[in-house]
Every structure is written in C-alpha cells, then in structure tokens.
Scaffold this active site. Structure first.
Site, mmCIF file in Angstrom:
data_model
loop_
_atom_site.group_PDB
_atom_site.id
_atom_site.type_symbol
_atom_site.label_atom_id
_atom_site.label_comp_id
_atom_site.label_asym_id
_atom_site.label_seq_id
_atom_site.Cartn_x
_atom_site.Cartn_y
_atom_site.Cartn_z
ATOM 1 N N VAL A 1 11.540 -1.169 -33.567
ATOM 2 C CA VAL A 1 11.679 -2.622 -33.494
ATOM 3 C C VAL A 1 12.012 -3.193 -34.873
ATOM 4 C CG1 VAL A 1 10.467 -4.779 -32.976
ATOM 5 C CG2 VAL A 1 10.096 -2.764 -31.537
ATOM 6 N N LYS B 1 7.488 18.422 -30.732
ATOM 7 C CA LYS B 1 8.728 17.991 -31.406
ATOM 8 C C LYS B 1 8.871 18.792 -32.679
ATOM 9 C CE LYS B 1 8.164 13.207 -30.106
ATOM 10 N NZ LYS B 1 7.637 12.005 -30.674
ATOM 11 N N ARG C 1 2.113 17.768 -38.386
ATOM 12 C CA ARG C 1 1.532 16.429 -38.346
ATOM 13 C C ARG C 1 0.152 16.547 -37.698
ATOM 14 N NH1 ARG C 1 2.446 11.770 -34.084
ATOM 15 N NH2 ARG C 1 1.326 10.131 -35.160
ATOM 16 N N GLU D 1 9.453 10.046 -40.864
ATOM 17 C CA GLU D 1 8.161 10.733 -40.958
ATOM 18 C C GLU D 1 8.332 12.240 -41.123
ATOM 19 O OE1 GLU D 1 6.992 8.002 -37.583
ATOM 20 O OE2 GLU D 1 5.016 8.484 -38.364
ATOM 21 N N ARG E 1 -0.389 -1.246 -26.117
ATOM 22 C CA ARG E 1 -1.756 -1.448 -26.622
ATOM 23 C C ARG E 1 -1.981 -2.901 -27.000
ATOM 24 N NH1 ARG E 1 -1.142 3.046 -31.052
ATOM 25 N NH2 ARG E 1 0.016 4.443 -29.696
ATOM 26 N N ASN F 1 5.369 18.600 -34.646
ATOM 27 C CA ASN F 1 4.559 17.470 -34.208
ATOM 28 C C ASN F 1 4.117 17.761 -32.777
ATOM 29 O OD1 ASN F 1 3.488 15.033 -33.445
ATOM 30 N ND2 ASN F 1 5.247 13.791 -34.071
ATOM 31 N N HIS G 1 -0.224 6.143 -38.867
ATOM 32 C CA HIS G 1 1.179 6.010 -39.318
ATOM 33 C C HIS G 1 1.274 6.182 -40.835
ATOM 34 C CE1 HIS G 1 2.077 3.140 -35.703
ATOM 35 N NE2 HIS G 1 2.498 4.361 -35.401
ATOM 36 N N ASN H 1 15.621 -2.465 -35.890
ATOM 37 C CA ASN H 1 16.720 -2.896 -35.020
ATOM 38 C C ASN H 1 16.668 -4.336 -34.528
ATOM 39 O OD1 ASN H 1 18.211 -0.307 -34.718
ATOM 40 N ND2 ASN H 1 16.227 0.362 -33.945
ATOM 41 N N ASN I 1 6.829 1.703 -30.879
ATOM 42 C CA ASN I 1 6.061 1.483 -29.665
ATOM 43 C C ASN I 1 4.598 1.269 -30.057
ATOM 44 O OD1 ASN I 1 5.978 1.111 -26.965
ATOM 45 N ND2 ASN I 1 6.516 3.204 -26.438
ATOM 46 N N GLY I 2 4.106 2.130 -30.968
ATOM 47 C CA GLY I 2 2.870 1.819 -31.670
ATOM 48 C C GLY I 2 3.263 0.980 -32.880
ATOM 49 N N ASP J 1 9.930 -2.490 -23.920
ATOM 50 C CA ASP J 1 11.100 -2.271 -24.778
ATOM 51 C C ASP J 1 11.592 -3.626 -25.290
ATOM 52 O OD1 ASP J 1 13.747 -1.863 -25.775
ATOM 53 O OD2 ASP J 1 13.726 0.081 -24.767
ATOM 54 N N ARG K 1 14.295 -4.550 -26.605
ATOM 55 C CA ARG K 1 15.667 -4.929 -26.190
ATOM 56 C C ARG K 1 15.619 -5.681 -24.862
ATOM 57 N NH1 ARG K 1 17.431 1.119 -27.521
ATOM 58 N NH2 ARG K 1 15.295 1.277 -26.833
#
Ligand code: ADP
Length: 405
Positions: free
Chosen positions: A333, A17, A93, A386, A243, A10, A182, A336, A213-214, A284, A286
């Site tokens: 998100v 990654k 990816r 993914e 965003r 990726n 995604h 969790n 995050n997205g 974040d 949390r």
C-alpha cells in the site's frame, strides 16, 4: 572459490518462500514459493532469474522437509543447487525473538532451544520457522544457518515505550511487553531513507510506515528504533487488511460476557475478520479505492478509518521524535497507493508535511521523494526488501565469523 550466495528461507505454517541471492552485487539468482504444504493440492512455483524461466509443479508435498527437498531439486536443475560450494549460508526469517535476540544469530542448539521457548509468544509462526531451520540444517549440516528476527530491530525501544502500563509482576511473569514486528523492513527502509537524503543513518530521524496487508509504523532516531506500533503480537496498532489494530481491550471482555464468544472466536474476529475486510468486505486497497471512486459509502468509511489511525500514529511519532527529517512509505500500500500517502499527510502542513501532487502520483521503481522541493520534512516512497536485508545480515554475520575463501 569464495562462497558468495545466500539462500533466504521464510517458512510459514503452510508455505515456504525462498530467494537465492549473490551477495557480490545483491542480485537475485532464483526465487519461489511452495504453497499449501501438507495438503493434496500443494504447488511449487520456481523462477530462475539467471535464465528467466519459471516452472510450476503441483502435487502433494507432505511437510516442510519435503518442500525444501523439492526446492533444492529445482535449484539444482538451474545449476544453483544447495550442495554448491558457492553457497555461503542460509538465512531464516524468524518472527519472534523475544527480548533475548537483539541481533541475528548463527543457529546452534542453544539458539534453537531459545526460539522454541518463545513459541507461546508466536504459536503460529515460530514452530514453522523452527521446522524450516531444522530441515535446512539436516540437508546441509556443514553450512551456517542464520536466524534473523522480525523483532530484533525493535529491541532498542526504551522501557517507557516497550512496557504496557499493567501490573509489573504479571507482565514479567508472562513476558508481556511490546516487541514489534516487520523489524527487517523497518531497519532496511530507515537506512535507505537516510541514503536517499544523502545523510548518515545516525544523523536522521525517520517515521517508517510499513503498509502491506499487515501494517506497522516505527519511530527511528539516528538509526535506532524508539517506538513501534505492533506490540506483544502483530495485532496492535494500525488498521490492517484483516486485523483491527488498536481496540479497547474491554471489547474482548464485552464479547465474552455479553456476546458469549470464545477466546478463539475473538482471536479469529480481531486477526482475520476485522481491519479493512471487516469494515467493508475488501482488504485490497486497489479494490477499496475503486469503490470509493464509484461513491461506495462503506468503502469510504473504511478508507477514512484507515487514514485516521495512520495520521494519529504520524502525530504520535512526531511527538516521540521531536524532530522528524523524513516519513517513508513502504510495502504494497505504502509504495503503490498515492491516495493513501496524500490523505495521510493532508492537513499536516503545520508540521512541515505535504506531498507534491505530481511527484506523488508519478510511478517509479526505486526510492523517491514525493514532498515539494524545500519541504521541512521529506516525504518519501522507499520500497522495502526484507529478503535482501535478511541476506545482508546473514552474509555479514557469516563473513565475520568464518573464513569463506
Ligand atoms: P504482505 O507482504 O503484508 O502480504 P504487501 O506488502 O505485498 O503485503 O502488500 C499487499 C497489499 O498491497 C495488497 O493487499 C493491496 O492492498 C496493496 N497493493 C498492492 N498493489 C497496490 C496498488 N497498485 N495500489 C494500491 N494498493 C496496492
């Protein structure tokens, strides 16, 4: 020897990654990341899951070619080298596949040229993806390289969902339509949700909420995407970490004419300085939740705006699908934040939607149901994967077109 390993790459603009998987049992052999490529402070973090050992190295990594060579060396130190005959393919990816790529593709010169042609639609991502593919190809020219597109799962959307209501010839000339992103996550999670229900994907209608995050939502009918919240770019739709998601496009004209802002400034504002971080200074969930618990009004408003948008998409996709069997929450998100799941379906009992407080609050690793027993619509937490999806699609394609034995 049968080649059963797949390396998943990726490539981001300044990062690479990777994960190495063994497709006999979908197990991870190694995973890691090279960050800050092109800077003096590059860093490689590599974990061999075969031994549990993690190694970190710092020092300049000039470009993606150097990064992939460093990764190959690290893999080699664990006996997992890229020169191994056990490596069956490399899966990449690729963010934007436009309308052309509806399936993963074995990379050849024509595929590379098409990904290049799509660069104007994803100016940050596709060039980095291309560099990753070209580098991997030069290291192992004999090995199949497979491009797996973030947009492919959404190419089944009907024109009524994919088209914006703007002048058709202008839209066609500039390839303006809703592509969605995604896709590997929505594909994987919708299938896993069917599995959780003990039913075939063809028989199940699912709303997938990928909240990282997205963030994006999709409506999946019988295993095929019929609508998704991201559009021409990943900016449309839900409120995200940085965003804005949906805004009236006239906000942009207003900021240009009245605010004197440049196109680039507005791009940065909507992509990097909006969403949760723009609303309350934190992206974040949390942190936002603990601020809400402490009575912080700004964090409360940010949370409420996030949930309000989410609820609107649940309602919209309920209407698009007509019948909903399950709603699946996934990504950082979604997997969790119990408070987000609870708030997103609160008040929707009339639609057969509810969470069981105990099940929703309980922690767990795998896919699990959090709606009350006997609920009309199953609400589930379904962890996304993914990399596994990219590896699975890559291996399926390579296995189908090459004799690997
Ligand atoms: P991406 O891949 O889009 O960068 P992830 O899917 O990893 O993002 O999600 C990252 C986000 O998940 C974090 O920004 C954070 O808001 C949220 N997150 C992670 N863990 C938790 C948690 N325990 N509770 C609430 N939110 C969490």
């Amino acid at each position: 020897m049968t080649a059963t390993r797949v390396l998943v790459l990726n490539s981001g603009s300044s990062s690479l990654k990777y994960q190495l998987l063994d497709m006999r049992d979908s197990s991870r052999l190694a995973t890691g990341i090279v960050e800050r490529i092109g800077e003096r402070t590059s860093r490689l973090k590599h974990t061999a899951l075969t031994t549990g050992e993690t190694r970190e190295t710092a020092g300049p990594v000039a470009d993606h070619a150097a990064a992939l060579k460093a990764v190959a060396e690290e893999l080699g130190r664990d006996g997992l080298g890229m020169d191994s005959p056990e490596l069956a393919a490399i899966g990449h990816r690729v963010v934007h596949g436009g309308s052309s790529f509806t399936e993963p593709e074995i990379v050849d010169d024509a595929v590379l040229a098409e990904i290049e042609r799509l660069v104007p639609l994803a100016p940050l991502h596709n060039p980095a993806n291309l560099t990753g593919i070209r580098t991997a190809r030069s290291l192992r020219p004999d090995l199949p390289q497979v491009a797996v597109f973030d947009t492919a799962f959404h190419t089944t959307m009907p024109e009524s969902a994919a088209r914006y209501a703007i002048d058709v010839s202008t839209a066609d000339e500039y390839r303006i339509r809703r592509y969605g992103f995604h896709g590997t996550s929505h594909a994987y999670v919708s299938r896993e949700t069917a599995k959780l229900l003990g039913r075939a994907p063809e028989d199940v209608n699912v709303i997938v909420l990928h909240l990282g995050n997205g963030a994006s939502a999709s409506a999946v009918r019988g295993g095929r995407c019929v609508d998704t919240s991201m559009g021409l770019t990943p900016l449309e739709g839900l409120v995200m970490g940085t965003r804005s998601g949906d805004v009236d496009p006239a906000v942009i004209f207003h900021l240009t004419r009245v605010g004197g802002m440049s196109t680039d400034e507005i791009d940065t504002l909507l992509n990097k300085k909006s969403g949760l971080i723009g609303l309350c200074g934190d992206n974040d969930m949390r942190e936002i939740r603990s601020r809400v618990d402490e009575g912080d009004e700004q964090a409360r408003l940010a949370f409420d705006i996030y949930i309000h948008r989410l609820k609107k998409y649940i309602g919209a996709y309920y209407a698009v699908l007509g019948r909903v069997d399950a709603i699946a929450f996934t990504a950082g998100v979604g997997e969790n934040a119990a408070a987000v799941r609870e708030a997103a379906v609160a008040g929707l009992e009339g639609l057969g939607l509810a969470v069981d407080a105990g099940l929703n609050a309980a922690r767990g690793d795998g896919a699990r149901i959090v709606s009350p027993e006997g609920a009309r619509v199953t609400v589930a937490v379904v962890p996304t994967d993914e990399e596994l999806e990219i590896a699975t699609q890559t291996y399926a394609l390579v296995g189908a077109s090459h004799d690997l034995t």
